[in-house]
Design an enzyme around this catalytic site. Structure first.
Site, PDB file in Angstrom:
ATOM      1  N   GLU A 193     -23.471  18.886 -22.414  1.00 35.01           N
ATOM      2  CA  GLU A 193     -22.598  20.029 -22.681  1.00 35.01           C
ATOM      3  C   GLU A 193     -21.810  19.824 -23.974  1.00 35.01           C
ATOM      4  O   GLU A 193     -21.281  18.742 -24.229  1.00 35.01           O
ATOM      5  CB  GLU A 193     -21.628  20.201 -21.506  1.00 35.01           C
ATOM      6  CG  GLU A 193     -20.644  21.337 -21.647  1.00 35.01           C
ATOM      7  CD  GLU A 193     -19.717  21.462 -20.453  1.00 35.01           C
ATOM      8  OE1 GLU A 193     -19.025  22.488 -20.343  1.00 35.01           O
ATOM      9  OE2 GLU A 193     -19.683  20.528 -19.622  1.00 35.01           O
ATOM     10  N   LYS A 232     -22.078  29.555 -20.433  1.00 35.64           N
ATOM     11  CA  LYS A 232     -21.546  28.994 -19.184  1.00 35.64           C
ATOM     12  C   LYS A 232     -20.824  30.082 -18.405  1.00 35.64           C
ATOM     13  O   LYS A 232     -19.990  30.812 -18.944  1.00 35.64           O
ATOM     14  CB  LYS A 232     -20.600  27.845 -19.509  1.00 35.64           C
ATOM     15  CG  LYS A 232     -20.108  27.058 -18.301  1.00 35.64           C
ATOM     16  CD  LYS A 232     -19.284  25.859 -18.754  1.00 35.64           C
ATOM     17  CE  LYS A 232     -18.842  24.976 -17.608  1.00 35.64           C
ATOM     18  NZ  LYS A 232     -18.099  23.775 -18.075  1.00 35.64           N
ATOM     19  N   CYS A 256     -22.894  22.476 -16.716  1.00 39.61           N
ATOM     20  CA  CYS A 256     -21.927  21.716 -15.925  1.00 39.61           C
ATOM     21  C   CYS A 256     -21.473  22.448 -14.662  1.00 39.61           C
ATOM     22  O   CYS A 256     -22.178  22.493 -13.673  1.00 39.61           O
ATOM     23  CB  CYS A 256     -20.744  21.313 -16.791  1.00 39.61           C
ATOM     24  SG  CYS A 256     -19.852  19.857 -16.144  1.00 39.61           S
TER      25      CYS A 256
END
Length: 576
Positions: free
Chosen positions: A41, A116, A152
């Site tokens: 990430e 994300k 994540c």
């Protein structure tokens, strides 16, 4: 299809350097015949970048470097890079100005972008401050294989595993509905003791739930107070671990997706470090070995990423400074560690001798700076003001502040990073001196309870740890007298810690219940602790908040550290 995982250690803000790390991994992946390379990430800019993200030139530089990287990569290799991208709709529609994104690069261009969706705002995370959440989940294709992309936290909303739903959306379920064959995750998941097992158990559960294999690529390294353990891995659609990368060091591995079997294949493969993969149960709950490795990595990266080469610390002959000296020696080499022994008239002979023996065992340099004459100077200077008062905490703290001044002078003069040596138990109850033993640029063990300090030192002496850069392991490192003698600050005759504090076994259990489990005083008493002791400890913790606010950054190894994720008010009602 061959997929490479590059477990990288990026430096926050070093866009060019991080780009080179990705490029080097890509060249290696090409040699290995990989079709796809995964990076962690925000791999291009480092995680967490925090308020660097509000600097327009930083975002512009990252964008320019992303384009240059795309052109420099092997053209046929698909590479997923983590970076922050502008939110073009923010000006007209509102919202945050950036996305936390994964960018697919191939043939010299940006082929696809993924944002994300789940933005954590707990503990050390503050992503909602900077990022707009992505609206949906998506995938890309390599041949006939559909690869779903997550970042994540996108994997951390498994309601069945956690027993609750933390976010409205569930990216993994959404990707399953899209019919993806494989899910990849670019992660920067911080370390805490026992978290590796929880993390792998959660993903194993997610794989079994959705029937889709997952590859998890995690960042490694220390950034400020946060340590990232790496420990990337891959799980097939049955929930079996087929690959695990090294913990607390960079690593690289190539694994294979079999389109005919619609699964990742292989079993107990070797990673780049030659470590044989083991079942998910390999991870210990929170052993001394993993905590030691985390602290060593945290010190090494903090020193080097902040531009230091040498460190200095005060050696008292006590167990806390002994452990910090051992960690520093392992992290950057004993030749780069300076211990300073500053005895007062109250320092015992055995403490001086213990410190000297420790220095010999570690092979570090040591300087002896007695402070008796300096104490007399303070006494004379304050004599008229302190007349008709009794010796007390003020005079004790002067000793600590003299030592703190000397250490800071050495740090300033020679450019050494000063390491402070206080443990979590002391930081919790304020058994530490502002502008004295709290001085420093890094508090190495401020998240390590006193009982764990003893455990780590015993483990170190047992020879169980075979850690890189520490040639002394396998023999007694910490002089046994340091471990067996009653702990003492030695600021007055005959002083021991338990004159002021409960036994550390009792104190640490109360503190863990209060700080990490958020139990009330009543609940802690109900668990079997003395009510008067509990009330006193709770009061000390509350009163010490102003000290912790001024402490050096401390390496985080627990779920609740006194650092970035600790946001308690100083002025507050005393019942909370």
């Amino acid at each position: 299809m061959k997929i490479a995982i590059a477990q990288l250690n990026p430096t926050i803000g070093d866009i060019f350097g991080n780009s080179n790390l990705i490029l080097e991994a890509a060249k290696k992946a090409e040699v290995e015949g990989a079709n796809l390379l995964l990076t962690p990430e925000l791999s291009l800019i480092g995680y967490p970048p925090r308020d660097l993200l509000i600097n327009p030139s930083f975002i512009a530089d990252a964008g320019a470097q992303l384009q240059q990287l795309a052109q420099a990569l092997p053209p046929e290799l698909a590479v997923i890079v983590g970076t922050a991208l502008p939110n073009a709709k923010a000006v007209k529609l509102g919202g945050k100005s950036l996305f936390n994104s994964a960018v697919l690069l191939q043939n010299g261009v940006v082929k696809q972008v993924f944002h994300k969706r789940l933005l954590p705002t707990y503990d050390v995370f503050d992503e909602d401050r900077y990022f707009e959440p992505g609206e949906n989940s998506n995938y890309f294709s390599i041949g006939e294989v559909k690869v779903g992309v997550t970042i994540c936290e996108d994997l951390w909303n498994n309601e069945e595993f956690w027993g609750k739903r933390s976010y409205a959306g569930d990216p993994v379920s959404d990707l399953a509905k899209l019919g993806v064959d494989l899910v990849v995750n670019l992660s920067a998941s911080p370390y805490s003791a026992g978290k590796r097992g929880v993390r792998s158990g959660m993903l194993e559960h997610s794989v079994i739930r959705c029937g889709i294999p997952i590859i998890y690529a995690n960042q490694v390294g220390g950034n400020d107070d946060i340590i990232f353990d790496g420990s990337s891995f891959a799980v097939n659609r049955k929930g079996d671990l087929i690959q695990i990368l090294a913990s607390f060091e960079t690593d690289f591995v190539v694994l294979e997706y079999d389109a005919a079997k619609q699964d990742l294949v292989g079993s107990h493969q070797q990673n780049a470090a030659g470590i044989k993969a083991t079942p998910l149960s390999f991870y210990p709950a929170e052993g001394d070995a993993e905590i030691w490795a985390a602290l060593v990595l945290g010190v090494r990266d903090y020193v080097h990423k902040c531009g230091f080469s040498k460190v200095v610390l005060g050696l008292s002959g006590g167990i806390d400074s002994a452990l910090v000296a051992a960690i520093a020696s392992c992290a950057i080499g004993p030749e780069n560690v300076l211990g300073v022994l500053m005895p007062s008239p109250y320092s015992s002979d055995h403490s001086v001798n213990d410190a000297l023996e420790l220095a010999r065992n570690l092979g570090i340099a040591i300087e002896l700076l007695p402070i008796g004459d300096l104490m007399k100077t303070y006494d004379r200077t304050l004599a008229d003001l302190f007349v008709n008062t009794t010796f007390g905490i003020a005079e004790e703290n002067i000793q600590s502040r003299i030592r703190g001044n000397l250490l800071m002078a050495i740090s300033n003069k020679f450019g050494h990073l000063l390491l402070s040596t206080g443990n979590k138990s002391e930081m919790a109850v304020g058994y530490c001196t502002l502008y004295g033993d709290m001085n420093g640029g890094l508090a190495v063990i401020s998240d390590v309870p006193k009982t764990r300090v003893y455990s780590l030192c015993r483990w170190l002496n047992s020879g169980s740890g075979k850690v890189k850069n520490q040639t002394q392991l396998g023999k007694e490192i910490i002089p046994v007298n340091i471990i067996t003698k009653p702990p003492s600050a030695e600021l007055k005759p005959g002083q021991i810690d338990q004159d002021s504090l409960p036994d550390y076994d009792v104190l640490d259990d109360i503190l863990q219940r209060l700080i990490e489990h958020h139990e009330s005083a009543q609940q802690i008493v109900a668990a079997g602790h003395d009510e008067a002791v509990v009330k006193r400890v709770v009061k000390l913790v509350r009163q010490a908040e102003f000290k912790r606010r001024q402490a050096a950054p401390g390496l985080k190894i627990s779920d609740r550290a006194f650092g970035t994720g600790w946001r308690m008010p100083i002025a507050k009602v005393s019942s909370y």
